[in-house]
Design a protein around this motif. Structure first.
Motif, PDB file in Angstrom:
ATOM      1  N   PHE A 162       1.281  19.950   1.105  1.00 37.25           N
ATOM      2  CA  PHE A 162       1.431  20.524  -0.229  1.00 37.25           C
ATOM      3  C   PHE A 162       2.354  21.711  -0.118  1.00 37.25           C
ATOM      4  N   LYS A 221      -8.883  11.006  -0.717  1.00 28.66           N
ATOM      5  CA  LYS A 221      -7.938  10.661  -1.782  1.00 28.66           C
ATOM      6  C   LYS A 221      -6.794   9.818  -1.243  1.00 28.66           C
ATOM      7  N   SER A 224      -8.275   6.387  -0.880  1.00 24.00           N
ATOM      8  CA  SER A 224      -8.489   5.672  -2.132  1.00 24.00           C
ATOM      9  C   SER A 224      -7.198   5.498  -2.935  1.00 24.00           C
ATOM     10  N   GLY A 225      -6.090   6.031  -2.416  1.00 23.07           N
ATOM     11  CA  GLY A 225      -4.801   5.735  -3.034  1.00 23.07           C
ATOM     12  C   GLY A 225      -4.347   6.747  -4.067  1.00 23.07           C
ATOM     13  N   VAL A 226      -5.129   7.791  -4.283  1.00 25.30           N
ATOM     14  CA  VAL A 226      -4.731   8.795  -5.265  1.00 25.30           C
ATOM     15  C   VAL A 226      -3.522   9.581  -4.756  1.00 25.30           C
ATOM     16  N   TYR A 227      -3.558   9.938  -3.488  1.00 24.19           N
ATOM     17  CA  TYR A 227      -2.410  10.591  -2.873  1.00 24.19           C
ATOM     18  C   TYR A 227      -1.690   9.598  -1.965  1.00 24.19           C
ATOM     19  N   THR A 228      -0.388   9.714  -1.961  1.00 24.21           N
ATOM     20  CA  THR A 228       0.390   8.904  -1.035  1.00 24.21           C
ATOM     21  C   THR A 228       0.906   9.843   0.041  1.00 24.21           C
ATOM     22  N   SER A 245     -15.935  10.219  -8.825  1.00 22.06           N
ATOM     23  CA  SER A 245     -16.048  10.832 -10.138  1.00 22.06           C
ATOM     24  C   SER A 245     -16.709   9.837 -11.051  1.00 22.06           C
ATOM     25  N   ALA A 248     -15.030   8.870 -15.124  1.00 21.09           N
ATOM     26  CA  ALA A 248     -13.674   9.387 -15.274  1.00 21.09           C
ATOM     27  C   ALA A 248     -13.038   8.720 -16.480  1.00 21.09           C
TER      28      ALA A 248
ATOM     29  N   SER B  94      -7.240  14.162 -15.126  1.00 24.74           N
ATOM     30  CA  SER B  94      -8.594  14.045 -14.572  1.00 24.74           C
ATOM     31  C   SER B  94      -8.837  12.652 -13.997  1.00 24.74           C
ATOM     32  N   ILE B  95      -8.210  11.654 -14.596  1.00 25.18           N
ATOM     33  CA  ILE B  95      -8.356  10.297 -14.061  1.00 25.18           C
ATOM     34  C   ILE B  95      -7.443  10.123 -12.844  1.00 25.18           C
ATOM     35  N   LEU B  96      -6.174  10.508 -13.027  1.00 25.48           N
ATOM     36  CA  LEU B  96      -5.190  10.279 -11.970  1.00 25.48           C
ATOM     37  C   LEU B  96      -5.562  10.989 -10.677  1.00 25.48           C
ATOM     38  N   ASN B  97      -6.239  12.134 -10.809  1.00 26.02           N
ATOM     39  CA  ASN B  97      -6.583  12.902  -9.619  1.00 26.02           C
ATOM     40  C   ASN B  97      -7.793  12.359  -8.880  1.00 26.02           C
ATOM     41  N   LYS B  98      -8.454  11.389  -9.457  1.00 28.00           N
ATOM     42  CA  LYS B  98      -9.678  10.908  -8.821  1.00 28.00           C
ATOM     43  C   LYS B  98      -9.646   9.447  -8.435  1.00 28.00           C
ATOM     44  N   ILE B  99      -8.966   8.668  -9.219  1.00 23.47           N
ATOM     45  CA  ILE B  99      -8.969   7.230  -8.965  1.00 23.47           C
ATOM     46  C   ILE B  99      -7.531   6.749  -8.899  1.00 23.47           C
ATOM     47  N   TYR B 100      -7.279   5.770  -8.071  1.00 26.56           N
ATOM     48  CA  TYR B 100      -5.938   5.206  -8.075  1.00 26.56           C
ATOM     49  C   TYR B 100      -5.798   4.256  -9.252  1.00 26.56           C
ATOM     50  N   ARG B 103       0.246   4.517 -12.264  1.00 24.10           N
ATOM     51  CA  ARG B 103       0.433   5.641 -13.184  1.00 24.10           C
ATOM     52  C   ARG B 103       1.245   5.289 -14.416  1.00 24.10           C
ATOM     53  N   ASN B 253       4.838   9.094  -6.276  1.00 27.01           N
ATOM     54  CA  ASN B 253       3.855   9.507  -5.281  1.00 27.01           C
ATOM     55  C   ASN B 253       3.576  11.005  -5.310  1.00 27.01           C
ATOM     56  N   ARG B 254       4.473  11.745  -5.945  1.00 29.91           N
ATOM     57  CA  ARG B 254       4.255  13.185  -5.996  1.00 29.91           C
ATOM     58  C   ARG B 254       3.507  13.604  -7.264  1.00 29.91           C
ATOM     59  N   THR B 256       0.525  13.068  -8.489  1.00 27.88           N
ATOM     60  CA  THR B 256      -0.828  13.628  -8.361  1.00 27.88           C
ATOM     61  C   THR B 256      -0.820  14.949  -7.600  1.00 27.88           C
ATOM     62  N   LEU B 257       0.208  15.163  -6.790  1.00 28.73           N
ATOM     63  CA  LEU B 257       0.251  16.427  -6.066  1.00 28.73           C
ATOM     64  C   LEU B 257       0.661  17.576  -6.967  1.00 28.73           C
ATOM     65  N   GLU B 258       1.455  17.246  -8.006  1.00 30.78           N
ATOM     66  CA  GLU B 258       1.951  18.300  -8.885  1.00 30.78           C
ATOM     67  C   GLU B 258       0.976  18.601 -10.013  1.00 30.78           C
TER      68      GLU B 258
END
Lengths: 408, 259
Positions: A162, A221, A224-228, A245, A248, B94-100, B103, B253-254, B256-258
């Motif tokens: 990050f 994360k 589970s694919g939320v972060y790449t 969650s 959600a 809130s959804i994107l940050n928890k579940i794939y 997008r 891919n970025r 959810t990080l932002e």
């Protein structure tokens, strides 16, 4: 004192106040050491100033013994009276003993004999543990050497960083100004996950431990694919149910019914599946009476009940849990935990993050210790947990040393 | 690859449907008239602007209500579609940050729900055409071509904006200014002939104007617009669509990080 002249009296004993239960024994014996049974003995207790407290009658048994037990809270004299004749031996007629006080008990615990037993027991435990570890390692080896299709989750050199910093540019105005001024932000790169490689085989129950901010959630994360990840490879076999969650994406204006479909869609269920499982979800959630009301009228407990029921309706290949959670009221909490336990005990792969080491030990057979974004240790659960706890102890010791208040 | 496996056995169409539904219902959640606003909104502004401008432009615009509405529903779709796509990741963080979840579905779902709104305002347009006794041409059916072009354009612009919006929070306010400027630049309530020549040439480069012009040609006059206009508009929209997809792919891919 007594009616009969030939009564023997002993009034020699003064019992110190010991605030405890005291037993007295009197042995009646003939001069040639034979016990006298069925002889009446009277105990009379006096205070040190001579005031009489109470008296008790006892009859001696076949060993010539009489026995009395009582609580004493101050110093007393004790008088023992029995019908005397020449056959009685007059010496050492009375003995007393007290129950051990706490100090004595503690002393006894530290007794070498007991210590010996304890050490033997722990030795056995250690041996058992080592056997377990050995067994585990052998099993892992077998799994590793087997064909690759028994892998559920595989991470290869996964790194995710990050950008953090106080002056993170998050608007165009600043971006333009900084570009003109050539005063770009000082980027601090924080590696939340640093070169992590791990393999989790199918059906394994794995616990993820580590201090706060070590990167456990980030790792979950990523899985589970939320972060790449920036670098590295993530391979996953099977569908994942992340129980991270509940509920959600619930729309507060939707009714419970509509939210089942919305939330189900977000969780990746398809329409036919949801329709076929709808009744089951409803029944499990216990919300039949409220299902047509908008969820903005639900209590938070009801919301989590609904969320839980939707999330756990699938039978996933891989279950991801952030703390084993029980939700709702007492009944539902029990029910939800049972449901989770049945899921965990079935043949699926479980990845559990928890700060309760006890829970990890009881559920998992393998543990992964994450520290500062890196894998510090992977192995048999008890081994890893022990090392982790040891490290935690040391860390907290260091910290408490630092925060020790100074005396003025 | 991984993500495809993750979502194996699931239906993205179902999710898209649910998101469209959610967007659509949440838009009018607390209003008494509910969905009817989709009809009233263009009607009221049309009535207002007709009252003001119909006499001013009486010579150059034959049927002012229809002229205005054709432009208005197109620009409305463009503005609201791109706006909803722009904020879609932010609103659903809130959804994107928890579940794939794939997008783009949130952006696409928003655009689709605005498309339904657009179709409803087409009903208003038809009703007004009947009321004002405007002629119906069979050629009007070909207006699906500019509508399709418009859809491509909105998806492209929407995706670019949605990625930008996760990075720069003030894009939202800047874009709001841009959209209100766009309304004036697209000849919604004045005839394009009013604009002097060199400027008019640039205006026609604007793909949104191009789409409105095509739409009017088909619906109001029942004739084929100039090939040059159609081609430039389409190519422009296609280019933006492709750029949008490239940008999305590069930065997805970025996201959810932002957030």
């Amino acid at each position: 004192m007594s009616e009969e002249e030939n009564n023997n009296k002993i009034k020699t004993q003064i019992i110190p106040a010991i605030h405890n239960t005291v037993s007295f024994r009197t042995f009646l014996k003939t001069e040639d050491n034979k016990p006298i049974s069925d002889e009446k003995v009277k105990y009379i207790f006096y205070r040190t100033n001579g005031e009489k407290i109470s008296e008790y009658d006892r009859t001696s048994d076949e060993n010539g013994m009489t026995h009395i037990t009582l609580n004493i809270s101050s110093d007393v004299y004790i008088e023992v009276i029995y019908k005397g004749n020449s056959q009685y031996e007059k010496k050492e007629l009375l003995s007393y003993k007290t129950k051990p006080t706490q100090e004595e008990k503690d002393l006894k615990k530290g007794h070498s004999y007991q210590k010996k037993i304890a050490s033997e027991k722990s030795g056995e435990k250690k041996r058992k543990r080592q056997e377990k570890i050995k067994e585990f390692n052998e099993h892992q080896k077998v799994l590793e050497e087997a064909q690759n299709d028994n892998i559920a989750i595989e991470l290869k050199n996964v790194t995710l960083s990050f950008k953090v910093g106080k002056d993170k540019i998050d608007n165009i105005k600043e971006y333009v100004i900084r570009t003109i001024k050539r005063n770009k932000e000082k980027k601090t790169i924080f590696k939340a996950t640093d070169d992590v490689s791990l393999k989790i085989y199918k059906g394994e129950k794995v616990g993820l431990i580590g201090f706060n901010g070590a990167g456990k959630s980030t790792l979950l994360k990523i899985i589970s694919g939320v972060y790449t990840p920036d670098e590295g490879e993530v391979n996953i076999n099977g569908n994942i149910a992340p129980l991270l969650s509940l509920g959600a994406g619930f729309d507060k204006n939707y009714s419970g019914r509509e939210n089942i479909f919305l939330n189900g869609a977000i969780l990746g269920y398809n329409e036919e599946f949801l329709k076929s499982k709808y009744d089951e979800i409803l029944e499990f959630s216990e919300l039949e009476d409220f299902i047509d009301l908008p969820v903005k009228n639900y209590s938070s407990g009801m919301l989590s009940k609904l969320g839980f029921s939707i999330a756990t309706i699938v039978e996933p290949d891989i279950l991801i849990l952030d703390e084993v959670l029980g939700v709702g009221d007492v009944n539902f909490r029990k029910k939800s935990r049972e449901k989770l336990n049945s899921l965990i005990e079935s043949n699926i792969t479980v990845l559990l993050v928890s700060h309760s080491i006890k829970e990890i030990r009881s559920i998992c057979e393998k543990a992964i210790w994450i520290d500062k974004g890196k894998v510090r240790e992977i192995g048999e659960v008890n081994q890893v947990c022990d090392n982790y706890l040891e490290a935690a102890k040391n860390a907290s010791k260091d910290k408490t040393k630092k925060i020790k208040p100074k005396r003025f | 690859m991984t993500l495809e496996i993750l979502k194996k056995g699931t239906s993205e169409n179902f999710l898209l449907k649910q998101i469209i539904r959610k967007n659509f219902t949440s838009k009018y959640k607390d209003s008494i008239l509910g969905v009817l606003w989709s009809f009233f909104n263009p009607l009221i502004t049309m009535a207002l602007l007709t009252a003001i401008f119909s006499t001013v432009f009486a010579k150059s615009i034959e049927n002012f209500p229809v002229y205005f509405l054709t432009g208005r529903i197109v620009i409305d779709f463009f503005n609201s579609g791109t706006k909803i796509a722009m904020t879609s990741f932010k609103r659903n963080r809130s959804i994107l940050n928890k579940i794939y979840v794939p997008r783009y579905i949130f952006a696409l779902g928003g655009i689709c729900s605005e498309f339904i709104n657009f179709l409803m305002s087409v009903i208003v347009l038809i009703a007004i055409m009947i009321v004002t006794q405007a002629p119906f041409y069979p050629m009007a059916l070909l207006s699906v071509i500019p509508v399709f072009t418009l859809f491509l354009l909105i998806v492209g612009v929407g995706l670019i904006l949605s990625i930008l919006c996760t990075k720069f929070s003030d894009i939202e306010y800047l874009y709001r200014i841009f959209t209100s400027l766009l309304i004036y630049a697209c000849a919604i309530f004045y005839p394009i002939t009013m604009v002097p020549q060199p400027l008019r040439g640039y205006m026609e480069l604007n793909p949104v104007y191009g789409i409105i012009a095509q739409f009017r040609e088909f619906v109001m006059f029942g004739r084929f617009p100039s090939m040059k206009l159609m081609l430039t508009t389409f190519l422009f929209s296609l280019a933006l669509f492709i750029i949008g997809i490239i940008v999305y792919r590069k930065y997805k891919n970025r996201i959810t990080l932002e957030l």
